[in-house]
Scaffold this motif. Structure first.
Motif, mmCIF file in Angstrom:
data_model
loop_
_atom_site.group_PDB
_atom_site.id
_atom_site.type_symbol
_atom_site.label_atom_id
_atom_site.label_comp_id
_atom_site.label_asym_id
_atom_site.label_seq_id
_atom_site.Cartn_x
_atom_site.Cartn_y
_atom_site.Cartn_z
ATOM 1 N N GLU A 287 54.966 -7.515 41.515
ATOM 2 C CA GLU A 287 54.861 -8.382 40.352
ATOM 3 C C GLU A 287 55.752 -7.982 39.187
ATOM 4 O O GLU A 287 56.045 -8.815 38.319
ATOM 5 N N PHE A 288 56.190 -6.732 39.140
ATOM 6 C CA PHE A 288 56.916 -6.246 37.967
ATOM 7 C C PHE A 288 58.270 -5.667 38.381
ATOM 8 O O PHE A 288 58.347 -4.748 39.203
ATOM 9 N N GLY A 289 59.321 -6.199 37.763
ATOM 10 C CA GLY A 289 60.661 -5.735 38.067
ATOM 11 C C GLY A 289 60.892 -4.286 37.684
ATOM 12 O O GLY A 289 61.599 -3.551 38.385
ATOM 13 N N PHE A 290 60.298 -3.835 36.571
ATOM 14 C CA PHE A 290 60.518 -2.451 36.150
ATOM 15 C C PHE A 290 59.906 -1.463 37.138
ATOM 16 O O PHE A 290 60.430 -0.365 37.341
ATOM 17 N N MET A 291 58.791 -1.873 37.805
ATOM 18 C CA MET A 291 58.194 -1.010 38.818
ATOM 19 C C MET A 291 59.081 -0.966 40.062
ATOM 20 O O MET A 291 59.204 0.079 40.710
ATOM 21 N N GLN A 292 59.695 -2.081 40.406
ATOM 22 C CA GLN A 292 60.595 -2.107 41.558
ATOM 23 C C GLN A 292 61.806 -1.220 41.326
ATOM 24 O O GLN A 292 62.215 -0.462 42.214
ATOM 25 N N ARG A 293 62.382 -1.291 40.125
ATOM 26 C CA ARG A 293 63.546 -0.449 39.824
ATOM 27 C C ARG A 293 63.156 1.026 39.784
ATOM 28 O O ARG A 293 63.904 1.884 40.255
#
Length: 288
Positions: A11-17
């Motif tokens: 759900e969160f791009g910052f967690m993916q990065r």
């Protein structure tokens, strides 16, 4: 279970990065940590992590929190400290561990002073402890490049690096690769610490390099399985640390390192070469 383990990364791009960056760091840094440990140079890694701070601080003073200048500065500072400590130990009576400690303490103090001259306490915390949740595409590209360079170099020089770890005198007696391989390996250490600096800061970057390697040592005696296991422990620590950071609202970098530390403590007790198994083996030999 889905909401706890998977949803934050979907759900969160910052967690993916953050996940991608930390996994790539583990892929390159953990095998390097294994060789540092086998060389009995674990604290050298810690010293080198502090040594890159002045160079990163120079980049920060002139360009702010930009990745490329801080990375180049960190690399230059790391190389200078490594060569300076090596020269002192080679041409004076002082041993390498003492000269490295002196250089890294000077570097750490100088770097903190330089960051404090221009930046705020927030900037200083960013440099010292990193911001893995704020990794951008530029930082991810740098970390990916460092991981690829590290893996390719390890594959090419694998036999020489293993030999130089286990018996450096033998390697130097049968080949001229002894000294070049030593400096190539030190270059990999500096390179991975600079990559870890982007995510975990100068004070914690060595944690992801050394803790998984130290934990893997309790489960294997062979170098290849040890490196693979160290990478897997690094992966698990990054995932667990990011999840702990997300759900408990904790700083992400320390959460990752503490997760690796937890695996290390468990390994010291329950590993095949840990406390319990070693005591059982000694008891068996006494009663046999």
């Amino acid at each position: 279970m889905y909401d706890f383990l998977i949803a934050p990364f979907l759900e969160f791009g910052f967690m993916q990065r953050a996940l991608g960056g930390s996994l790539m760091l583990s892929l390159g840094a953990c095998p390097v940590g294994v060789f540092l440990m086998l060389r009995r140079m674990s604290l050298t890694g810690d010293a080198m992590a502090h040594a890159i701070l002045p160079g990163a601080a120079v980049g920060f003073l002139f360009f702010g929190l930009q990745i490329v200048p801080m990375t180049i500065g960190g690399l230059i500072a790391g190389v200078i400290v490594a060569m300076g400590a090596g020269a002192v130990s080679r041409f004076t009576v002082q041993k390498e561990d003492a000269s490295m400690a002196a250089f890294y303490l000077i570097s750490l103090a100088l770097g903190v002073l330089m960051v404090s001259l221009r930046g705020s306490s927030v900037d200083l915390m960013h440099v010292l402890f990193g911001t893995v949740l704020a990794l951008n595409n530029e930082a991810l590209g740098l970390i990916a490049a460092i991981s690829v360079i590290t893996l390719i170099t390890l594959v090419i020089f694998w036999r020489a690096i293993v030999a130089e770890c286990l018996d450096p005198l033998f390697l130097r007696s049968v080949s001229g690769l002894g000294m070049p391989v030593h400096f190539i390996f030190l270059g990999l250490v500096v390179l991975n610490l600079v990559g870890g600096f982007q995510a975990l800061g100068t004070l914690l970057s060595v944690g992801l390099m050394m803790l998984p390697a130290a934990a893997a040592r309790f489960w294997s005696t062979r170098v290849e399985p040890m490196c693979v296991l160290a990478v897997l422990i690094g992966f698990g620590s990054c995932i667990a640390g990011l999840l702990l950071s997300y759900h408990a609202a904790l700083p992400s970098g320390p959460a990752i390192i503490l997760s690796a530390g937890f695996v290390y403590l468990v390994s010291t007790v329950f590993g095949t070469r840990g406390v319990i198994n070693m005591r059982m083996r000694r008891h068996h030999h006494r009663t046999a």
